[in-house]
Design an enzyme around this catalytic site. Structure first.
Site, PDB file in Angstrom:
ATOM      1  N   TYR A  68      57.137  -3.508   2.864  1.00 27.85           N
ATOM      2  CA  TYR A  68      57.281  -5.313   2.808  1.00 27.85           C
ATOM      3  C   TYR A  68      57.529  -5.395   1.007  1.00 27.85           C
ATOM      4  CZ  TYR A  68      56.509 -10.048   3.291  1.00 27.85           C
ATOM      5  OH  TYR A  68      57.245 -11.363   3.704  1.00 27.85           O
ATOM      6  N   PHE A  93      61.879 -15.435   1.029  1.00 27.71           N
ATOM      7  CA  PHE A  93      62.300 -13.735  -0.060  1.00 27.71           C
ATOM      8  C   PHE A  93      60.777 -13.107   0.823  1.00 27.71           C
ATOM      9  CE2 PHE A  93      62.016 -10.313  -2.310  1.00 27.71           C
ATOM     10  CZ  PHE A  93      63.197 -10.175  -3.063  1.00 27.71           C
ATOM     11  N   GLU A  94      62.328 -12.449   1.593  1.00 31.05           N
ATOM     12  CA  GLU A  94      61.661 -10.804   1.595  1.00 31.05           C
ATOM     13  C   GLU A  94      62.204  -9.893   2.357  1.00 31.05           C
ATOM     14  OE1 GLU A  94      58.722 -12.100   5.398  1.00 31.05           O
ATOM     15  OE2 GLU A  94      60.385 -11.622   6.618  1.00 31.05           O
ATOM     16  N   ILE A  95      62.018  -8.659   1.696  1.00 28.50           N
ATOM     17  CA  ILE A  95      62.414  -7.541   2.173  1.00 28.50           C
ATOM     18  C   ILE A  95      61.603  -6.379   2.728  1.00 28.50           C
ATOM     19  CG2 ILE A  95      63.880  -5.279   1.450  1.00 28.50           C
ATOM     20  CD1 ILE A  95      64.194  -6.879  -1.531  1.00 28.50           C
TER      21      ILE A  95
END
Length: 394
Positions: A226, A291-293
């Protein structure tokens, strides 16, 4: 009669001193003082220090990232956006920023989700904003509709309580549906069946820094689950039973707890004690998930599936305002190795009113180290100091 030069110089000096004096009196106060619900100080933002690319293996752009079938270097990943037709202009703003700073070099597909069909105008204009593939998906009704076990009368009464506590979006049923879908259903969509990683992008966000490596390959090659840019405190009265329900789940499934978890970050009571008390033992710290990858294999794990189903049956997505941010964050903080959670400090980002703005020559358009351009009190919403403290990392 002409005024002598020394007199003019003295008058100018007096004028400047007066201006400075008035400025010191009337300038806005950006300091945050201790209060019942804020103990400590705002530490020096680490974004003021020079920021480079992350350590570890980095993969650069090349012929393998060309648009279309020639792009054999791309892995199973997509940029993901939940967006309505009326948000087209705001979505184009976000696309233009991310294409300019990153995706024009790597050409990962954009996957757009909506609970109703996209208009032809939406498709035409978003296709024109990228060389990459664009996909347009409708959320299945069974993933979006209010589940059958939610009592409508109880929901309406719960909304009244949330409104009395001034909880934003309390009476917007679509917001509750969105939080539930983002928490535990988006990755089950058939369009993502072959995808492992995603970068979530919302309408009307900004990206400020050139990123010259494949962020998805970074996640894969460096064993990261994450990635985030901003971590905040939540409104405790929006989630009063989330932590108690989590404790019930953990009592049933202690085997899911990771030995190197970030539980102390979730349960800190020192910095925001009123938050901790009103959230019944939860600090309310969370990764800001606009926002998250992330690696969807974590959400697809048995631990997370069981956890989401437990929460879903408890009803808090509707009877309270459980958001995907605290739900994702609690799960990561309990079930994952905290060393697999990465702060993308080199990715300049803004979602009103908060920023991640690093000190880098690759960044343009944001103020280095600024956390917010809103009121000074917003600075105490920054939970990064606790993440650094308990995760032992930048």
């Amino acid at each position: 009669m002409a005024i002598a030069r020394p007199v003019r110089a003295l008058a100018l000096a007096v004028f400047l001193v007066c201006c400075f004096f008035l400025y010191t009196i009337w300038r806005p106060d950006y300091s945050i003082k201790s209060s019942a619900d804020f103990h400590g100080t705002i530490e020096r933002d680490p974004n003021l220090d020079p920021t480079g690319e992350p350590e570890g293996k980095l993969v650069r752009a090349g012929e393998g990232y060309a648009p279309g079938i020639a792009g054999t270097a791309r892995i199973n990943a997509t940029i993901l956006a939940l967006v309505r037709n009326k948000e087209l202009d705001a979505m184009l703003q976000s696309m233009q920023d991310l294409e300019r700073t990153w995706n024009s070099k790597f050409n990962y597909p954009w996957t757009f989700f909506n609970d109703e069909p996209f208009t032809e105008e939406f498709k035409r204009r978003t296709r024109a904003a990228t060389k990459a593939e664009t996909r347009y998906e409708i959320i299945p009704k069974e993933h979006w509709d209010v589940p059958s076990w939610i009592n409508d009368d109880l929901y309406k009464e719960s909304v009244k309580i949330l409104e009395e506590n001034e909880i934003q979006y309390a009476n917007m049923i679509s917001y509750h549906k969105m939080c539930r879908w983002n928490s535990g259903l988006f990755y089950k969509h058939p369009a993502l069946a072959d995808m492992q990683y995603y970068w979530r992008v919302e309408p009307n966000v900004h990206f400020f820094c050139d990123v010259d490596y494949d962020v998805f390959r970074y996640m894969q090659d460096n064993n990261k689950t994450y990635g985030f840019t901003i971590t905040l405190y939540d409104a405790p009265k929006s989630i009063p039973t989330l932590w108690p329900e989590t404790n019930k789940f953990i009592a049933q499934h202690p085997e899911y707890l990771h030995e190197n978890r970030a539980e102390a970050w979730l349960t800190d009571k020192e910095r925001r004690p009123v938050h901790w008390e009103e959230a019944n033992g939860y600090s309310t710290c969370h990764f800001w998930t606009n926002f998250e990858i992330a690696d969807m294999n974590f959400w697809r794990s048995q631990a997370y599936e069981d956890y989401f189903n437990h929460l879903d049956r408890a009803g808090g997505f509707f009877y309270e305002r459980w958001g995907d941010a605290p739900v994702h964050s609690i799960a990561l903080g309990l079930f994952e190795d905290k060393s697999k959670i990465h702060w993308f400090r080199d990715i300049g980002y803004q979602h009103i009113p908060f920023f991640n703005c690093p000190n880098s020559p690759k960044c343009r358009g944001c103020v280095t180290g600024r956390f917010t351009d809103g009121e000074a009190w917003l600075n105490k919403e920054d939970c990064r100091p606790n993440w650094f403290k308990y995760a032992g990392m930048y």
